[in-house]
Design a protein around this motif. Structure first.
Motif, PDB file in Angstrom:
ATOM      1  N   ASN A  62      -7.363  -6.709   0.216  1.00  0.00           N
ATOM      2  CA  ASN A  62      -7.103  -5.962   1.409  1.00  0.00           C
ATOM      3  C   ASN A  62      -8.425  -5.191   1.823  1.00  0.00           C
ATOM      4  O   ASN A  62      -8.600  -4.822   2.886  1.00  0.00           O
ATOM      5  CB  ASN A  62      -5.903  -5.289   1.781  1.00  0.00           C
ATOM      6  CG  ASN A  62      -4.866  -6.208   1.768  1.00  0.00           C
ATOM      7  OD1 ASN A  62      -4.786  -7.153   2.119  1.00  0.00           O
ATOM      8  ND2 ASN A  62      -3.680  -5.267   1.656  1.00  0.00           N
ATOM      9  N   GLY A 115      -9.422  -2.396   0.296  1.00  0.00           N
ATOM     10  CA  GLY A 115      -9.282  -0.894   0.137  1.00  0.00           C
ATOM     11  C   GLY A 115      -9.904  -0.624  -0.968  1.00  0.00           C
ATOM     12  O   GLY A 115     -10.345   0.533  -1.169  1.00  0.00           O
ATOM     13  N   GLU A 116     -10.293  -1.458  -1.922  1.00  0.00           N
ATOM     14  CA  GLU A 116     -11.122  -1.367  -3.164  1.00  0.00           C
ATOM     15  C   GLU A 116     -12.402  -2.135  -3.228  1.00  0.00           C
ATOM     16  O   GLU A 116     -12.163  -3.389  -3.045  1.00  0.00           O
ATOM     17  CB  GLU A 116     -10.402  -1.557  -4.424  1.00  0.00           C
ATOM     18  CG  GLU A 116     -11.196  -1.149  -5.669  1.00  0.00           C
ATOM     19  CD  GLU A 116     -11.805   0.120  -5.865  1.00  0.00           C
ATOM     20  OE1 GLU A 116     -13.234   0.164  -5.631  1.00  0.00           O
ATOM     21  OE2 GLU A 116     -11.316   0.987  -6.308  1.00  0.00           O
ATOM     22  N   TYR A 120      -0.203  -3.305  -6.683  1.00  0.00           N
ATOM     23  CA  TYR A 120      -0.840  -2.330  -5.752  1.00  0.00           C
ATOM     24  C   TYR A 120      -2.268  -2.448  -6.059  1.00  0.00           C
ATOM     25  O   TYR A 120      -2.964  -2.602  -4.950  1.00  0.00           O
ATOM     26  CB  TYR A 120      -0.192  -0.857  -6.072  1.00  0.00           C
ATOM     27  CG  TYR A 120      -0.926   0.129  -5.376  1.00  0.00           C
ATOM     28  CD1 TYR A 120      -0.763   0.527  -3.878  1.00  0.00           C
ATOM     29  CD2 TYR A 120      -2.057   0.863  -6.295  1.00  0.00           C
ATOM     30  CE1 TYR A 120      -1.443   1.412  -3.535  1.00  0.00           C
ATOM     31  CE2 TYR A 120      -2.737   2.120  -5.482  1.00  0.00           C
ATOM     32  CZ  TYR A 120      -2.296   2.291  -4.304  1.00  0.00           C
ATOM     33  OH  TYR A 120      -2.976   3.337  -3.477  1.00  0.00           O
ATOM     34  N   ASP A 121      -2.754  -2.555  -7.188  1.00  0.00           N
ATOM     35  CA  ASP A 121      -4.088  -2.672  -7.429  1.00  0.00           C
ATOM     36  C   ASP A 121      -4.886  -3.892  -6.967  1.00  0.00           C
ATOM     37  O   ASP A 121      -6.230  -3.792  -6.439  1.00  0.00           O
ATOM     38  CB  ASP A 121      -4.549  -2.192  -8.824  1.00  0.00           C
ATOM     39  CG  ASP A 121      -4.172  -0.525  -9.208  1.00  0.00           C
ATOM     40  OD1 ASP A 121      -4.144   0.179  -8.355  1.00  0.00           O
ATOM     41  OD2 ASP A 121      -3.600  -0.629 -10.533  1.00  0.00           O
ATOM     42  N   SER A 167       0.848  -1.003   0.203  1.00  0.00           N
ATOM     43  CA  SER A 167      -0.104   0.067   0.068  1.00  0.00           C
ATOM     44  C   SER A 167       0.933   1.206  -0.177  1.00  0.00           C
ATOM     45  O   SER A 167       0.416   2.424  -0.426  1.00  0.00           O
ATOM     46  CB  SER A 167      -1.035   0.138   1.162  1.00  0.00           C
ATOM     47  OG  SER A 167      -0.235   0.027   2.617  1.00  0.00           O
ATOM     48  N   ARG A 189      -5.131  -4.044  -3.096  1.00  0.00           N
ATOM     49  CA  ARG A 189      -6.171  -3.203  -2.722  1.00  0.00           C
ATOM     50  C   ARG A 189      -7.418  -3.856  -2.579  1.00  0.00           C
ATOM     51  O   ARG A 189      -8.215  -3.779  -1.690  1.00  0.00           O
ATOM     52  CB  ARG A 189      -6.255  -1.718  -3.472  1.00  0.00           C
ATOM     53  CG  ARG A 189      -5.248  -0.854  -3.133  1.00  0.00           C
ATOM     54  CD  ARG A 189      -5.614   0.388  -3.776  1.00  0.00           C
ATOM     55  NE  ARG A 189      -6.706   1.071  -3.331  1.00  0.00           N
ATOM     56  CZ  ARG A 189      -7.629   1.503  -3.891  1.00  0.00           C
ATOM     57  NH1 ARG A 189      -7.697   1.631  -5.085  1.00  0.00           N
ATOM     58  NH2 ARG A 189      -8.420   2.204  -3.120  1.00  0.00           N
ATOM     59  N   GLY A 240       1.724   3.439  -3.447  1.00  0.00           N
ATOM     60  CA  GLY A 240       0.923   4.301  -4.216  1.00  0.00           C
ATOM     61  C   GLY A 240       1.619   5.637  -4.739  1.00  0.00           C
ATOM     62  O   GLY A 240       1.288   5.942  -5.781  1.00  0.00           O
TER      63      GLY A 240
END
Length: 228
Positions: free
Chosen positions: A192, A194-195, A185-186, A139, A189, A142
């Protein structure tokens, strides 16, 4: 007051399980929509090459592309968002026409395109697998990755005027590295939590894959293009 009949640990485990199921659903839907988005991309590329379309100017391209992305984010919670995303991928397929036409000018152009496609698929598979299995937290990358994209954009604009082949190679190599890291990263996310929207997630990962493919194809054309 009546005591809760379920121990707190059991409630927490239940919530964690539901959260994991939700994240898995987002990841699965993202992968399905990403696969679906390849269809209008290929169709757009075919139309663009068949009609011998040239590329739009940089400003016009940015206006159309960012217009699509803004609309996708605005309607990401409805079926309209899916339709806009597929329309965007068709447009991006059209924008591949100049690169594909140039590559097909080589006698081994078809092989180069398939090699770039296969290489991009391998990069995605490796990075997505790492993102979903590793315990390492990506994370913090980013802001660095975003800064890298800005550097690439500035260098690309500068090279429009400079026309330096060496700088073009460096830009492509940097793009492959940065957008490969963006896949880590994406995807993480999503894993986890996050998205939580699969349309937004698909848009991000699609752009990662698209940029890796175009950069890799550009490098292959320089290194292995055969005019004979």
């Amino acid at each position: 007051m009546f005591p809760n009949s379920q121990p707190r640990s059991t409630i927490d485990l239940t919530k964690a399980g539901r959260g994991q199921v939700a994240r898995n659903n987002v990841l699965r839907n993202t992968y399905w929509l990403l696969a679906l988005s390849m269809i209008p991309t290929v169709l757009g590329a075919f139309v663009g090459v068949s009609l011998q379309l040239g590329g739009l100017g940089l400003i016009m391209f940015m206006v159309v592309a960012f217009g699509f992305m803004f609309a996708i984010q605005k309607f990401k919670d409805s079926a309209i968002g899916v339709a806009l995303l597929l329309g965007f991928t068709f447009f991006m397929g059209l924008m591949l026409a100049p690169l594909l036409t140039h590559t097909l000018g080589y006698s081994n152009g078809g092989t180069l395109i398939m090699t770039a496609f296969g290489g991009t698929a391998c990069v995605f598979a490796v990075m997505a697998s790492i993102a979903t299995t590793t315990k390492r937290d990506f994370s913090g990358m980013g802001s660095w990755l975003f800064a890298g994209v800005i550097v690439i954009l500035l260098a690309a604009v500068a090279n429009i005027f400079l026309q330096m082949s060496v700088l073009s190679i460096v830009i492509s190599m940097l793009a492959i590295g940065i957008f490969s890291a963006f896949i880590l990263y994406d995807v993480q996310r999503i894993v986890n939590g996050g998205e939580t929207n699969y349309i937004s997630a698909t848009l991000s990962i699609y752009l990662d894959v698209y940029n890796i493919f175009t950069s890799l194809l550009h490098l292959l054309g320089i290194a292995g293009g055969d005019r004979d």
